[in-house]
Write a protein that holds these residues in place. Structure first.
Motif, mmCIF file in Angstrom:
data_model
loop_
_atom_site.group_PDB
_atom_site.id
_atom_site.type_symbol
_atom_site.label_atom_id
_atom_site.label_comp_id
_atom_site.label_asym_id
_atom_site.label_seq_id
_atom_site.Cartn_x
_atom_site.Cartn_y
_atom_site.Cartn_z
ATOM 1 N N GLU A 190 14.880 -63.452 0.023
ATOM 2 C CA GLU A 190 14.428 -62.052 0.088
ATOM 3 C C GLU A 190 14.675 -61.370 -1.263
ATOM 4 O O GLU A 190 13.794 -60.685 -1.787
ATOM 5 N N GLU A 191 15.852 -61.585 -1.841
ATOM 6 C CA GLU A 191 16.181 -60.939 -3.126
ATOM 7 C C GLU A 191 15.350 -61.532 -4.245
ATOM 8 O O GLU A 191 14.849 -60.829 -5.127
ATOM 9 N N ALA A 192 15.125 -62.857 -4.181
ATOM 10 C CA ALA A 192 14.336 -63.529 -5.227
ATOM 11 C C ALA A 192 12.905 -62.987 -5.259
ATOM 12 O O ALA A 192 12.281 -62.899 -6.318
ATOM 13 N N ALA A 193 12.404 -62.582 -4.095
ATOM 14 C CA ALA A 193 11.009 -62.115 -4.006
ATOM 15 C C ALA A 193 10.794 -60.793 -4.736
ATOM 16 O O ALA A 193 9.653 -60.366 -4.943
ATOM 17 N N THR A 194 11.918 -60.136 -5.164
ATOM 18 C CA THR A 194 11.755 -58.907 -5.951
ATOM 19 C C THR A 194 11.448 -59.212 -7.412
ATOM 20 O O THR A 194 11.080 -58.312 -8.171
ATOM 21 N N ARG A 195 11.602 -60.484 -7.814
ATOM 22 C CA ARG A 195 11.367 -60.794 -9.245
ATOM 23 C C ARG A 195 10.617 -62.097 -9.464
ATOM 24 O O ARG A 195 10.331 -62.476 -10.602
ATOM 25 N N MET A 196 10.326 -62.826 -8.391
ATOM 26 C CA MET A 196 9.555 -64.070 -8.517
ATOM 27 C C MET A 196 8.581 -64.154 -7.353
ATOM 28 O O MET A 196 8.775 -63.477 -6.327
ATOM 29 N N ARG A 197 7.562 -65.002 -7.506
ATOM 30 C CA ARG A 197 6.631 -65.248 -6.396
ATOM 31 C C ARG A 197 7.197 -66.428 -5.611
ATOM 32 O O ARG A 197 7.118 -67.561 -6.087
ATOM 33 N N PRO A 245 16.303 -63.193 -16.492
ATOM 34 C CA PRO A 245 17.111 -62.019 -16.833
ATOM 35 C C PRO A 245 16.312 -60.722 -16.903
ATOM 36 O O PRO A 245 16.827 -59.647 -16.648
ATOM 37 N N VAL A 246 14.998 -60.869 -17.218
ATOM 38 C CA VAL A 246 14.179 -59.667 -17.376
ATOM 39 C C VAL A 246 13.226 -59.543 -16.182
ATOM 40 O O VAL A 246 12.349 -60.395 -16.011
ATOM 41 N N PRO A 247 13.394 -58.520 -15.321
ATOM 42 C CA PRO A 247 12.457 -58.363 -14.194
ATOM 43 C C PRO A 247 11.027 -58.207 -14.717
ATOM 44 O O PRO A 247 10.822 -57.573 -15.763
ATOM 45 N N PRO A 248 10.063 -58.779 -14.038
ATOM 46 C CA PRO A 248 8.675 -58.714 -14.523
ATOM 47 C C PRO A 248 8.070 -57.331 -14.308
ATOM 48 O O PRO A 248 8.406 -56.660 -13.344
ATOM 49 N N ASP A 249 7.186 -56.920 -15.227
ATOM 50 C CA ASP A 249 6.446 -55.659 -15.011
ATOM 51 C C ASP A 249 5.484 -55.854 -13.841
ATOM 52 O O ASP A 249 5.277 -54.979 -13.031
ATOM 53 N N GLY A 263 22.105 -66.162 -6.549
ATOM 54 C CA GLY A 263 21.786 -64.878 -7.192
ATOM 55 C C GLY A 263 22.147 -64.889 -8.654
ATOM 56 O O GLY A 263 21.356 -64.474 -9.520
ATOM 57 N N ALA A 264 23.325 -65.423 -8.973
ATOM 58 C CA ALA A 264 23.766 -65.486 -10.378
ATOM 59 C C ALA A 264 22.882 -66.444 -11.176
ATOM 60 O O ALA A 264 22.546 -66.174 -12.342
ATOM 61 N N ALA A 265 22.475 -67.542 -10.542
ATOM 62 C CA ALA A 265 21.607 -68.507 -11.245
ATOM 63 C C ALA A 265 20.250 -67.876 -11.551
ATOM 64 O O ALA A 265 19.731 -67.982 -12.677
ATOM 65 N N PHE A 266 19.674 -67.162 -10.574
ATOM 66 C CA PHE A 266 18.373 -66.514 -10.811
ATOM 67 C C PHE A 266 18.507 -65.417 -11.866
ATOM 68 O O PHE A 266 17.608 -65.197 -12.691
ATOM 69 N N ASP A 267 19.668 -64.714 -11.865
ATOM 70 C CA ASP A 267 19.895 -63.701 -12.907
ATOM 71 C C ASP A 267 19.836 -64.360 -14.289
ATOM 72 O O ASP A 267 19.251 -63.817 -15.233
ATOM 73 N N ALA A 268 20.432 -65.542 -14.387
ATOM 74 C CA ALA A 268 20.472 -66.246 -15.681
ATOM 75 C C ALA A 268 19.096 -66.778 -16.084
ATOM 76 O O ALA A 268 18.696 -66.698 -17.248
ATOM 77 N N LEU A 269 18.349 -67.263 -15.080
ATOM 78 C CA LEU A 269 17.049 -67.880 -15.398
ATOM 79 C C LEU A 269 15.932 -66.855 -15.569
ATOM 80 O O LEU A 269 14.969 -67.071 -16.291
#
Ligand SMILES: N#Cc1c(-c2ccc3ccn(Cc4ccccn4)c3c2)n[nH]c1N
Length: 246
Positions: free
Chosen positions: A127-134, A75-79, A67-73
């Motif tokens: 599951e959490e990654a799917a909120t900001r990545m495909r 940082p800005v949630p996609p529109d 989770g912390a790594a994805f936050d760093a990579l």
């Protein structure tokens, strides 16, 4: 294309400095970041795993470092999720990686690869990654590896060679196995005779029409022999009506 790889074994990706991938990086066609997942651990032992809830063999990768790594990579949630990076997660439980998927990935601006180890990654990470990545869970095949690193090297090579400018002669990409749903025809080079074995005469005839026809027939024969499943699923346009008649 920008590629980020998350792994507890960053040295696995030293080969990405070599050969055509290395050249793609120096020429700016490809930008690669390899990140040690333990960067996002904070305990003295830099722990990334723990025992599985519900029991069972082995260990499971804890969610917090991911989770912390994805936050760093990211940082800005996609529109728009359609514009978000693709997170590729190698797993034996994934969709089979194939040339079509390689082409799909080659069309992306950014790929992030998550290399699991142990028995795998806590499901909540995906599951959490799917909120900001495909998120794409992908398998190389029906066998089990120690982790995702080797799978990422394979997928990266298959994807990067499809990027415009990486391979000098783009014709190679249209003639090779799986490019048209069939296996490629046999290849020959000098000498014309080697240990008593001659190169097929047609290939030395200079008749490009006859050569193309011969290669097509050989491609079909080889596919039928080695991979009948490919013939069964080949698109109708792949099997030209002349293939059967001649
Ligand atoms: N792609 C792909 C893979 C993998 C793969 C990918 C990632 C991981 C992360 C851990 N393990 C070990 C492991 C052991 C036991 C049960 C589950 N997983 C992986 C294996 N195995 N085979 C493929 N085609």
């Amino acid at each position: 294309m920008r590629v980020d790889v998350l792994t507890i074994f960053p040295d696995y990706f030293a080969p990405l400095e070599l050969s055509l991938i290395g050249k793609a990086r120096t020429t700016g066609l490809l930008d690669v970041g390899v990140h040690d997942l333990r960067t996002w651990t904070h305990d003295v032992h830099r722990t990334v795993d723990d025992t599985p809830y519900g029991g069972g063999p082995g260990m499971v990768m804890r969610p917090e470092p991911w989770g912390a790594a994805f936050d760093a990579l990211t940082p800005v949630p996609p529109d728009d999720l359609d514009l978000a990076p693709v997170l590729v997660v190698p797993t034996p439980a994934g969709q089979r990686f194939d040339q079509a998927m390689a082409h799909s990935f080659a069309g992306e601006q950014r790929l992030i690869f998550a290399c699991g180890r142990y028995e795998g990654i806590d499901q909540r990470v995906l599951e959490e990654a799917a909120t900001r990545m495909r998120v794409r869970e992908v398998s190389l095949g029906d066998y089990v590896l120690f982790g995702g690193e080797v799978a990422v090297l394979v997928m990266l090579e298959a994807v990067v060679r499809l990027l415009p400018g990486v391979i000098g002669n783009a014709d190679s990409l249209t003639e090779e196995s799986h490019a048209n749903g069939l296996l490629e025809a046999p290849l020959y080079t000098k000498p014309a005779v080697w240990r008593g074995r001659e190169v097929p005469e047609v290939l030395r005839s200079g008749d490009h029409g006859k050569i193309a026809k011969w290669r097509r027939a050989q491609s079909l024969l080889r596919t039928a022999a080695q991979r009948p499943d490919m013939l069964a699923s080949a698109a109708p346009e792949t099997l030209d009506k002349h293939d059967v008649a001649t």
